[in-house]
Design a protein around this motif. Sequence first.
Motif, PDB file in Angstrom:
ATOM      1  N   ASP A 117       0.842  -1.195   0.000  1.00 41.54           N
ATOM      2  CA  ASP A 117       0.000   0.000   0.000  1.00 41.54           C
ATOM      3  C   ASP A 117       0.877   1.244   0.000  1.00 41.54           C
ATOM      4  O   ASP A 117       1.970   1.244   0.581  1.00 41.54           O
ATOM      5  N   LEU A 170      -6.496   4.212  -4.096  1.00 46.85           N
ATOM      6  CA  LEU A 170      -6.636   3.680  -5.450  1.00 46.85           C
ATOM      7  C   LEU A 170      -7.936   4.179  -6.069  1.00 46.85           C
ATOM      8  O   LEU A 170      -8.987   4.207  -5.418  1.00 46.85           O
ATOM      9  N   HIS A 176      -1.086  -2.847  -6.909  1.00 50.46           N
ATOM     10  CA  HIS A 176      -2.363  -3.538  -7.114  1.00 50.46           C
ATOM     11  C   HIS A 176      -2.185  -4.645  -8.136  1.00 50.46           C
ATOM     12  O   HIS A 176      -1.460  -4.490  -9.125  1.00 50.46           O
ATOM     13  N   HIS A 194      -4.609  -7.781 -10.154  1.00 49.68           N
ATOM     14  CA  HIS A 194      -5.933  -8.347 -10.422  1.00 49.68           C
ATOM     15  C   HIS A 194      -5.808  -9.362 -11.545  1.00 49.68           C
ATOM     16  O   HIS A 194      -5.170  -9.097 -12.572  1.00 49.68           O
ATOM     17  N   CYS A 201       0.602  -4.549   2.733  1.00 43.35           N
ATOM     18  CA  CYS A 201      -0.751  -4.645   2.180  1.00 43.35           C
ATOM     19  C   CYS A 201      -1.485  -5.803   2.850  1.00 43.35           C
ATOM     20  O   CYS A 201      -1.008  -6.942   2.831  1.00 43.35           O
ATOM     21  N   ARG A 245      -4.830  -6.275   2.090  1.00 43.71           N
ATOM     22  CA  ARG A 245      -6.040  -6.485   1.283  1.00 43.71           C
ATOM     23  C   ARG A 245      -6.122  -7.939   0.795  1.00 43.71           C
ATOM     24  O   ARG A 245      -5.106  -8.596   0.587  1.00 43.71           O
ATOM     25  N   PHE A 277      -7.359 -10.177  -2.387  1.00 37.90           N
ATOM     26  CA  PHE A 277      -7.570  -9.970  -3.817  1.00 37.90           C
ATOM     27  C   PHE A 277      -8.421 -11.100  -4.402  1.00 37.90           C
ATOM     28  O   PHE A 277      -8.155 -12.267  -4.123  1.00 37.90           O
ATOM     29  N   THR A 310     -10.236  -7.244  -4.648  1.00 36.54           N
ATOM     30  CA  THR A 310     -10.753  -6.320  -3.658  1.00 36.54           C
ATOM     31  C   THR A 310     -12.145  -5.851  -4.062  1.00 36.54           C
ATOM     32  O   THR A 310     -12.644  -6.174  -5.140  1.00 36.54           O
ATOM     33  N   ASP A 344     -12.282  -4.106  -7.390  1.00 37.45           N
ATOM     34  CA  ASP A 344     -12.043  -4.864  -8.615  1.00 37.45           C
ATOM     35  C   ASP A 344     -13.345  -5.286  -9.263  1.00 37.45           C
ATOM     36  O   ASP A 344     -14.388  -5.426  -8.603  1.00 37.45           O
TER      37      ASP A 344
END
Length: 334
Positions: A86, A92, A250, A252, A286, A288, A290, A292, A295
């Motif tokens: 992050d 973001l 990030h 994805h 981070c 988070r 995924f 998230t 997304d």
Amino acid sequence: MKIPFGLHRRIPRVRRVLEMLASATTERDALREDLKAALRHIEVIQADLAGQKSVAAPRYPYVVAIPDQALGAVALRMLSLLRPMDVVGKKLIRKGRPNDGGYLMIDSGLDGVVAYSLGINDDVSWDLDMAALGCQIYQYDHTIDALPKKHPNFHWYRTGIAAQPSADGVLQPLGDLIARNGHAGRRDLILKMDIEGYEWEVFDSMEPSTLAQFSQISMEMHTLALAPHDLQAKIASVLEKLYASHQPVHVHANNHGYFGIIGGVPIPDTLEVTYVRRTDHQFTDCKRIFPTEQDMPCRKDVPDFFLGALGALPAPTVTEPAGTSVSKAVHGNS
């Protein structure tokens, strides 16, 4: 009429033959009906299978498993080099259309700068969002005849990006185009790249000084799961090169493609990754999961690929190039 004695003796035999013939005819007709029923059943099954194929083939991505431990070890290193962090004090935001074609970027350094958009096809939604911020967008795609939409801030060239210039001039290195556009030495450039697998040779040949000009990079990475040994080694090398100057923030998975289990390591074949230049920011771990909440699946009819807590992966061990401080940029600000 009097029946001759010799013929009279044959009547029972003829009767039995006729009865056998009648029975055989009945059995034949029954078999014909059974055959017709079987054929109708086969037609139903074939139609059902055809219907399943028409739905299943495009509806669900493929899973590929390669039990190669050497490939798995490199795949695990690739994931560690893609370990997101992050950005302290930044958030973001999404640029581009929902689903396929949009990227999450940090809300920093996006206004009124120069953006390079490599690979257009039929989508300029990211380009339009960036143009709305006052950016000048330099677009390159040699596979299309025209842009799907126009904008005063668009500068499109029917040129492809490659490691070396082609003899006909259709393919050009990105560094040469940056210099040709008068952007050499600028350090506020933004890069969006989706060039269907050619990113590896482009970054492999790119000068570090050119790479350092980009404050943010949003790109699609291909062939992460299906790469043979030689290409996988190149991919890992390019990821190390990117990691030296830019931090992934990030990740994805693109659910259009394959999901691989490579040497026991789960890794999508195609990833959307956003990098920011290390020297511009401070970073923290981070936590988070995924994908998230921000997304969106690239294919709306298929669930997104679950990647989990990528930030929990161990930081990769890298050899720092001269003049860089990867460890300080990553770990000193955690």
